[in-house]
Motif scaffolding. Structure first.
Motif, mmCIF file in Angstrom:
data_model
loop_
_atom_site.group_PDB
_atom_site.id
_atom_site.type_symbol
_atom_site.label_atom_id
_atom_site.label_comp_id
_atom_site.label_asym_id
_atom_site.label_seq_id
_atom_site.Cartn_x
_atom_site.Cartn_y
_atom_site.Cartn_z
ATOM 1 N N ILE A 170 0.824 -1.204 0.000
ATOM 2 C CA ILE A 170 0.000 0.000 0.000
ATOM 3 C C ILE A 170 0.866 1.265 0.000
ATOM 4 O O ILE A 170 1.806 1.384 0.772
ATOM 5 N N ARG B 145 -6.158 6.918 -0.051
ATOM 6 C CA ARG B 145 -6.800 5.672 -0.473
ATOM 7 C C ARG B 145 -5.811 4.513 -0.448
ATOM 8 O O ARG B 145 -4.597 4.713 -0.450
ATOM 9 N N LEU B 146 -6.331 3.310 -0.437
ATOM 10 C CA LEU B 146 -5.495 2.112 -0.395
ATOM 11 C C LEU B 146 -5.081 1.747 -1.820
ATOM 12 O O LEU B 146 -5.717 0.928 -2.486
ATOM 13 N N LYS C 121 -8.275 -8.723 -3.598
ATOM 14 C CA LYS C 121 -8.467 -7.312 -3.945
ATOM 15 C C LYS C 121 -9.690 -7.218 -4.861
ATOM 16 O O LYS C 121 -9.775 -7.914 -5.870
ATOM 17 N N PHE D 265 0.844 -2.808 4.891
ATOM 18 C CA PHE D 265 0.240 -1.495 5.129
ATOM 19 C C PHE D 265 1.245 -0.344 5.107
ATOM 20 O O PHE D 265 0.867 0.788 4.828
ATOM 21 N N ARG E 227 1.035 2.751 7.899
ATOM 22 C CA ARG E 227 -0.375 3.127 7.961
ATOM 23 C C ARG E 227 -1.047 2.380 9.112
ATOM 24 O O ARG E 227 -1.001 1.149 9.170
ATOM 25 N N MET F 234 -3.946 0.629 10.932
ATOM 26 C CA MET F 234 -5.178 -0.041 10.527
ATOM 27 C C MET F 234 -5.907 -0.509 11.791
ATOM 28 O O MET F 234 -5.596 -1.558 12.349
ATOM 29 N N THR G 258 -10.059 -1.538 4.702
ATOM 30 C CA THR G 258 -10.531 -0.297 4.094
ATOM 31 C C THR G 258 -9.790 0.908 4.657
ATOM 32 O O THR G 258 -9.012 0.796 5.605
ATOM 33 N N THR G 259 -10.073 2.093 4.108
ATOM 34 C CA THR G 259 -9.511 3.331 4.651
ATOM 35 C C THR G 259 -10.050 3.610 6.045
ATOM 36 O O THR G 259 -9.488 4.426 6.779
ATOM 37 N N ASP H 124 -14.731 3.444 0.918
ATOM 38 C CA ASP H 124 -13.452 3.854 0.351
ATOM 39 C C ASP H 124 -13.616 5.089 -0.525
ATOM 40 O O ASP H 124 -13.601 5.016 -1.736
#
Length: 310
Positions: A190, A196-197, A224, A243, A246, A248, A261-262, A281
């Motif tokens: 990512i 966004r992812l 995905k 990630f 990031r 999560m 998801t975001t 998203d």
């Protein structure tokens, strides 16, 4: 499938996705894991062992394999020592055909859906990006980090500077030695600097400007989902999702169906359709601005660690 063991040293506070990471390892029943940590962690999975120790103890284990004083002042520097595990941790690897390492800011799908018997029979190194790498477990291969081809390991191990020995230097050594390695791109990495992812490898492809992207962990398998520019669903299986800087937040409760998801890790409560995509998203202008600021701060800190520390 050959016998595989993955060594995961981690010291300090655990990331928000850790329980999900552990569950994804547990679903790969034919791969063993050893987690070396100073945190109080319990494992309910037969294929995961927890070795509780302080960072200084782990450092001393590595030091025992070298006749010079190594530089290893913080866990961050361990990225340079990962390729040594076949040598320095050999007593943990007895009976295994392959050993490896991985990060914990990730979620695995099914390893055996991608690391095939054919790849294992032909390659001595499998993947090289640092988040997940495997090595054939024999003395010749385990000692290749000490090869005079490429950068001298002694220079790396006597400096506090970060060389990224695992993901940059070791692939170069294998290529200079003409040793077969698997370079497949079977994973999602990512982009840490977009809200966004978005996979960092997806630039300039048909799907880069797609309406949205969603990831699903389904009873151990990772997928995905994409809604492309023509409004059609595309579903693809992957080995793992990384990630990369990031957070999560895990909002699940050991569910077998999880959406990535975001908004974090969410239980999948309905079928995946266009409405769900739009809810989970969305683009976020201010989120992208913050990511750009975070990128500049990270670059500055990385330069300090890599070029100023000696």
């Amino acid at each position: 499938m050959e016998k595989i063991i993955i060594i995961v040293p981690y010291f300090g506070s655990l990331p928000s996705n850790f329980n999900m990471f552990l569950r994804s390892c547990g679903k790969n029943e034919n791969v063993d894991f050893i987690l070396v940590t100073d945190q109080d962690i319990q494992s309910q999975y037969l294929n995961i062992e927890i070795y509780r120790m302080e960072f200084e103890t782990f450092k001393s284990i590595i030091q025992q394999s070298f006749n010079f004083q190594i530089a290893l002042e913080s866990p961050y520097k361990l990225c340079d020592y990962k390729p040594t595990y076949g040598k320095v941790l050999q007593k943990w690897l007895q009976g295994y055909d392959f050993w490896g390492y991985c990060d914990i800011d990730m979620i695995f799908g099914r390893i055996d859906h991608f690391v095939s018997d054919e790849i294992l029979s032909e390659c001595d190194q499998i993947y090289h990006h640092g988040h997940f790498t495997l090595y054939r477990n024999n003395k010749i291969n385990n000692d290749r980090f000490m090869s005079d081809k490429g950068l001298d390991y002694r220079k790396v191990f006597t400096s506090n500077k970060i060389y990224f020995f695992d993901e940059q230097i070791m692939p170069e050594k294998f290529d200079l030695l003409r040793v077969p390695r698997y370079k497949g791109k079977d994973f999602i990495d990512i982009n840490p600097w977009r809200f966004r992812l978005i996979d960092v490898f997806e630039k300039n492809t048909r799907f880069f400007k797609s309406q949205t992207t969603l990831f699903e962990w389904d009873e151990g398998e990772l997928f995905k989902w994409m809604l492309d520019i023509d409004g059609k669903f595309v579903k693809t299986e992957y080995l793992y999702i990384h990630f990369q800087k990031r957070e999560m937040i895990d909002q699940t409760n050991n569910e077998d169906h999880v959406l990535i998801t975001t908004k974090g890790l969410l239980p999948r409560q309905s079928k995946i359709d266009k409405q769900l995509f739009l809810e989970l998203d969305e683009n976020n202008f201010f989120g992208d601005i913050k990511k750009r600021f975070d990128k500049q701060k990270f670059i500055l800190n990385r330069r300090i660690k890599r070029y100023i520390l000696k």
